[in-house]
Design a protein around this motif. Sequence first.
Motif, PDB file in Angstrom:
ATOM      1  N   ILE A  46      10.069   8.524   4.778  1.00 37.86           N
ATOM      2  CA  ILE A  46       8.866   8.469   3.934  1.00 37.86           C
ATOM      3  C   ILE A  46       7.819   7.552   4.551  1.00 37.86           C
ATOM      4  O   ILE A  46       6.626   7.877   4.577  1.00 37.86           O
ATOM      5  CB  ILE A  46       9.232   8.024   2.508  1.00 37.86           C
ATOM      6  N   CYS A  50       4.382   9.016   5.708  1.00 31.93           N
ATOM      7  CA  CYS A  50       3.268   8.623   4.832  1.00 31.93           C
ATOM      8  C   CYS A  50       2.396   7.527   5.428  1.00 31.93           C
ATOM      9  O   CYS A  50       1.188   7.489   5.165  1.00 31.93           O
ATOM     10  CB  CYS A  50       3.808   8.159   3.478  1.00 31.93           C
ATOM     11  N   LEU A  51       3.000   6.620   6.188  1.00 27.93           N
ATOM     12  CA  LEU A  51       2.263   5.442   6.655  1.00 27.93           C
ATOM     13  C   LEU A  51       2.031   5.413   8.160  1.00 27.93           C
ATOM     14  O   LEU A  51       1.210   4.633   8.628  1.00 27.93           O
ATOM     15  CB  LEU A  51       3.009   4.164   6.222  1.00 27.93           C
ATOM     16  N   LEU A 188       8.824   7.183  -3.350  1.00 23.07           N
ATOM     17  CA  LEU A 188       7.554   7.905  -3.492  1.00 23.07           C
ATOM     18  C   LEU A 188       6.618   7.193  -4.469  1.00 23.07           C
ATOM     19  O   LEU A 188       5.405   7.115  -4.237  1.00 23.07           O
ATOM     20  CB  LEU A 188       7.831   9.333  -3.958  1.00 23.07           C
ATOM     21  N   ILE A 191       5.546   3.624  -2.690  1.00 20.60           N
ATOM     22  CA  ILE A 191       4.809   3.750  -1.425  1.00 20.60           C
ATOM     23  C   ILE A 191       3.523   4.541  -1.617  1.00 20.60           C
ATOM     24  O   ILE A 191       2.455   4.145  -1.125  1.00 20.60           O
ATOM     25  CB  ILE A 191       5.700   4.407  -0.350  1.00 20.60           C
ATOM     26  N   GLN A 192       3.604   5.644  -2.333  1.00 23.15           N
ATOM     27  CA  GLN A 192       2.425   6.505  -2.474  1.00 23.15           C
ATOM     28  C   GLN A 192       1.604   6.177  -3.723  1.00 23.15           C
ATOM     29  O   GLN A 192       0.423   5.854  -3.623  1.00 23.15           O
ATOM     30  CB  GLN A 192       2.858   7.972  -2.500  1.00 23.15           C
ATOM     31  N   ALA A 193       2.252   6.214  -4.878  1.00 20.74           N
ATOM     32  CA  ALA A 193       1.492   6.036  -6.124  1.00 20.74           C
ATOM     33  C   ALA A 193       0.966   4.608  -6.272  1.00 20.74           C
ATOM     34  O   ALA A 193      -0.178   4.400  -6.675  1.00 20.74           O
ATOM     35  CB  ALA A 193       2.367   6.412  -7.324  1.00 20.74           C
ATOM     36  N   SER A 195       0.856   2.345  -3.723  1.00 26.12           N
ATOM     37  CA  SER A 195       0.301   1.880  -2.439  1.00 26.12           C
ATOM     38  C   SER A 195       0.856   0.509  -2.028  1.00 26.12           C
ATOM     39  O   SER A 195       0.118  -0.370  -1.590  1.00 26.12           O
ATOM     40  CB  SER A 195      -1.231   1.828  -2.510  1.00 26.12           C
TER      41      SER A 195
END
Length: 452
Positions: A46, A50-51, A188, A191-193, A195
């Motif tokens: 991830i 993602c990063l 998720l 990391i994503q929602a 940040s």
Amino acid sequence: MKQRISITNHIDMIQGPIFRSLVLFALPLLGSNLFQQFYNTMDTMIVGNCLGDLSLAAIGVCAPIYELMVGFALGIGNGLAMVTARSFGSGDEEQLKKSVASSVVIGLASSLVISLIARFSLYPLLRVLDTPREIIDEAYGYIFTVTMFVVVMFAYNLCAGLLRAIGNSFIPLVFLILSSCLNIGLDLLFIQAFSMGVRGAAVATVISQGVSVVLCILYILKKARILVPEKRHFVVDRQMYGELLGQGFSMGFMSCIVSAGSVILQYGINGLGYLVIAAHTAARKLYMFSMMPVSAMSMAFGTFVSQNKGADQGRRIRQGMRCVYLYDVCVTAAITAVVWICAPAMVAWISGSGEAVLLENGTRYLRFVTPFFVVLGILLDTRFALQGLGMKLLPLVSSIIEFFGKILFVAVFIPRFQYMAVIFCEPVIWCIMAVQLVYTFYHNDYIRKAKG
């Protein structure tokens, strides 16, 4: 003579077909290892997707420090559980409960000390390891969060180890699967929602393993009461504490020495640039998955030896050793064939990168190292067997060999041969370690007397 302890939902390692018992016991261990590694790999995948490569490298430089700090605690936990397994094999329920009570005290104290040391040493250690400036802050955020909650990881591994000690390797797998699914969702989310970057991956791992701990404790309280000590079992028994500290800390220090060698090796890798760091990070995640059929059988064999040593069945231990050595040969052949074909696609999938340098180095590492899993398996089988017999010092010799071998490669070979020296490093050292361990096992007085 004490009677054997009779409990339900466990695999009998003391009598019956040896290989069948080992396989049945090892399968849930393999599942547990896969899902535990799934925690770490999902973080990596991830983060990589993602990063980007820099964040992937940030997690990569933390890996050996994680192993150094956390591996020491987990080594202690595994050592403590081996003493419980010997008590179970001998049929001594009172000693078994004393070993559990003492293990909890030792484990909590050890986790506190590790967290305090980590609090003040992590950032300086990252600087000493020549961590690239562009990733050091991200790396620190990740490893600091994980090590501050080392008690959670210790608690799960101790609970799982104690259940394995009485022959139950299935229940820890069930709880780990549930928490693995939770880990994916939290990765998720954080990391994503939210940040949170790589720190979010660390928080997700800690929370998920915390859920595993709670589930294991609830199961033990309800279904495995034999592992629940009473107040009187917490009274200090010098002999018991001496045995537990000797066994636990010998395995803890062994893990620590191995991890210290990995930290030194990471220093050599860090000087090769962030793309090589990222390549090695992705390849090591796949390496950890690939070698799990070998490591799971080794862990099962450690419990097998501990229980049979308690029951004084040395001949059965020798027969079991022949079974696991043959298993290593067959499994390594199968894994090598799969990895040789699939390595490029697997490295690309894990890393989420299209960089040629990253993909080529990761593939080259996997294809060279995998055939040596047979040597690694023999090494691990024999080391766990020696520890199961109660030996504390001689298994440490192999770790010292590994430590100084990695120093030699970092100082002499990596500056000259770059990443190719990293690839050769561990297989060469494994061969030397395996010779020392096999010699030690078959020259052990208890094993020699059991010949026939």
